[in-house]
Design an enzyme around this catalytic site. Structure first.
Site, short mmCIF file in Angstrom:
data_model
loop_
_atom_site.label_atom_id
_atom_site.label_comp_id
_atom_site.label_asym_id
_atom_site.label_seq_id
_atom_site.Cartn_x
_atom_site.Cartn_y
_atom_site.Cartn_z
N CYS A 1 -13.99 -24.80 -13.02
CA CYS A 1 -12.58 -24.44 -12.90
C CYS A 1 -11.81 -25.15 -14.01
O CYS A 1 -12.22 -26.19 -14.52
CB CYS A 1 -12.05 -24.87 -11.53
N HIS B 1 -14.50 -26.31 -6.69
CA HIS B 1 -14.19 -27.67 -6.24
C HIS B 1 -13.32 -27.66 -4.99
O HIS B 1 -12.66 -26.67 -4.65
CB HIS B 1 -13.49 -28.46 -7.35
N ASP C 1 -9.21 -26.76 -13.70
CA ASP C 1 -8.61 -27.97 -13.13
C ASP C 1 -9.10 -29.21 -13.88
O ASP C 1 -10.29 -29.39 -14.10
CB ASP C 1 -9.01 -28.06 -11.66
#
Length: 480
Positions: free
Chosen positions: A126, A195, A128
């Site tokens: 991801c 996640h 992130d």
């Protein structure tokens, strides 16, 4: 109880030193700029400011930006964005040692991974920032076998682009025999990483999936299955790829591996939880702990521990779990078992191609894309995150646009520069209000894909007029 029998003290110390250096470099920015802001109307300000910046930050600031008067004070937002960019560039040129994962139990890790049946690894985490260290820290896979690592919001990678990456690797195997010959029975492995947050899954999970762990994992599993089918349907002669789904608890960096069964199928409900396995093996001797991991993987796959057909994938999964146990130990030893910053604390946004030379948790929100139209949703999520992180405190959002080029290909650099400038212009247009308010700054860089090449700035960030040497360094630094 002492450290886990599979922890790697030397590797962990090296990673800690890297983390400490990166954190210290970024943490120095705000105090230094506050001190510079406080002295801006004093006599000899520009020289004193440059001296302070060089001493505290390791670089000087654009000279034209250090002209201040009581009617036109310094633009501290612009200086902050520039300092973040220069700090990143300085760290990128440090050439951190990424060879720590090159050996496993004394053997070359890339050779072992090929022996397990995989000649190349493509990782999609991801975007992130808490997954910014997925290769070097969380999974500890040698960079030599990671042919692609590109981040997307929610890990929703582009299937057609992944097919092109696969084709490039397979063509090289046929033409050059690299990384191994095309007639060797190995596969291209695509890993998708989602996640969650063990302590606050409803709020600190994946923003792209509304912090819904099951939704994030399910969407990624569907994308991995679609990629596999796309390869099988598009190419003849039994073309196939391997896929693997991995989840990360960003509170502790513990992973869960969704081990494929005998039919190469994965399930959301079937996985090895490494946090639990870590606890179950803490009191064992080293070899017994490794055997316990292998047995847990076989049980998860639903096959005997000596099943030849699934051996390669099972050993690779066990390898990742063993590596991750060292990372769990790292978080326990240096972060009291759980990161204090459970949410976002990224320093900047990076868009375009991935940049792996500087890896660390929460370093950057990584929105890899070629055009804003293609990655608008990814970038919007990043801007939303930084609106809370920076804009709410009056700080700007630094955005680094980065593309790679191949110096062996005529015109490659020029095309990379144009792509970067085009993407930069589109970003500034999309977030024009933030730009007008001095709350978003963009910086464009390119880099040759050759090993040991350096970042190259494209033009002057936001119209800076600072003098530079031909090598790209600050002229004042060169004279120091």
């Amino acid at each position: 109880m002492g450290a886990h029998p599979l922890h790697d003290a030397t590797h962990n110390r090296c990673l800690l030193e890297r983390e400490a250096e990166i954190v210290a470099a970024f943490e120095a920015i705000e105090p230094a700029l506050k001190e510079i802001a406080a002295m801006q109307w004093q006599d000899g300000f520009a020289e004193r400011a440059q001296s302070l910046a060089l001493q505290r930050l390791g670089f000087t600031l654009p000279r034209a930006w250090l002209v201040a008067s009581w009617t036109a004070p310094l633009d501290m937002r612009r200086l902050y964005a520039y300092a973040v960019f220069r700090t990143f560039r300085t760290l990128a040129e440090r050439n951190f040692d990424r060879s720590l994962a090159n050996h496993n139990e004394g053997e070359p890790a890339d050779a072992l991974i090929r022996r397990w049946g995989f000649h190349a690894i493509d990782i999609t985490p991801c975007a992130d920032g808490r997954l910014s260290g997925v290769v070097d820290y969380i999974l500890r896979v040698p960079p030599a076998v990671v042919v692609h690592r590109k981040s997307y919001a929610g890990s929703m990678f582009d299937i057609e682009e992944s097919m092109r990456h696969w084709a490039e690797v397979e063509l090289r195997r046929h033409r050059e025999g690299l990384p191994n010959r095309a007639d060797e029975p190995t596969r291209y492995l695509k890993i998708g990483v989602y996640h969650t947050s063990g302590s606050d899954p409803g709020h600190e999970g994946c923003a792209a999936h509304g912090s819904d762990e099951r939704r994030a994992a399910s969407a990624l599993l569907e994308r991995l299955d679609a990629f596999r089918k796309a390869i099988e349907n598009s190419f003849c002669c039994g073309a196939s790829v391997a896929t693997l789904l991995i989840g990360v608890d960003t509170d502790t960096d513990a992973i869960r591996v969704h081990v494929p069964d005998a039919e190469d199928r994965m399930s959301l409900e079937r996985y090895v939880d490494n946090a639990r396995l870590y606890e179950a093996t803490r009191a064992l001797e080293r070899e017994a702990a490794k055997e316990a991991i292998r047995l847990a993987v076989a049980e998860c796959a639903g096959v005997p521990s000596d099943d030849a057909a699934t051996e390669g994938m099972r050993w690779f999964c066990a390898y990742l779990l063993k590596n991750n146990m060292a990372q769990i130990e790292y978080v326990r030893a240096y972060h009291n078992g759980r990161y204090t910053d459970l949410g976002h604390t990224e320093r900047f946004i990076t868009v375009g191609d991935s940049f792996d030379d500087v890896q660390m948790r929460n370093l950057a929100y990584q929105a890899q894309m070629d055009t804003v139209e293609e990655g608008a949703s990814d970038l919007d999520i990043g801007i939303k995150i930084f609106t809370k992180l920076n804009v709410a405190r009056g700080l700007p959002i630094p955005v680094i646009v980065h593309f790679r080029y191949d110096a062996k290909v005529p015109g490659s650099r020029e095309r990379a520069v144009k792509r970067g400038q085009r993407l930069e212009a589109a970003i500034r247009e999309r977030y024009a209000q933030l730009v007008r308010e001095g709350l978003l700054y963009t910086f464009v860089t390119v880099k040759d894909s050759a090993v040991a090449s350096r970042l190259e700035d494209v033009g002057e960030p936001n119209g800076a007029t600072e003098d530079h040497c031909a090598c790209g360094c600050d002229s004042m630094e060169a004279r120091s």
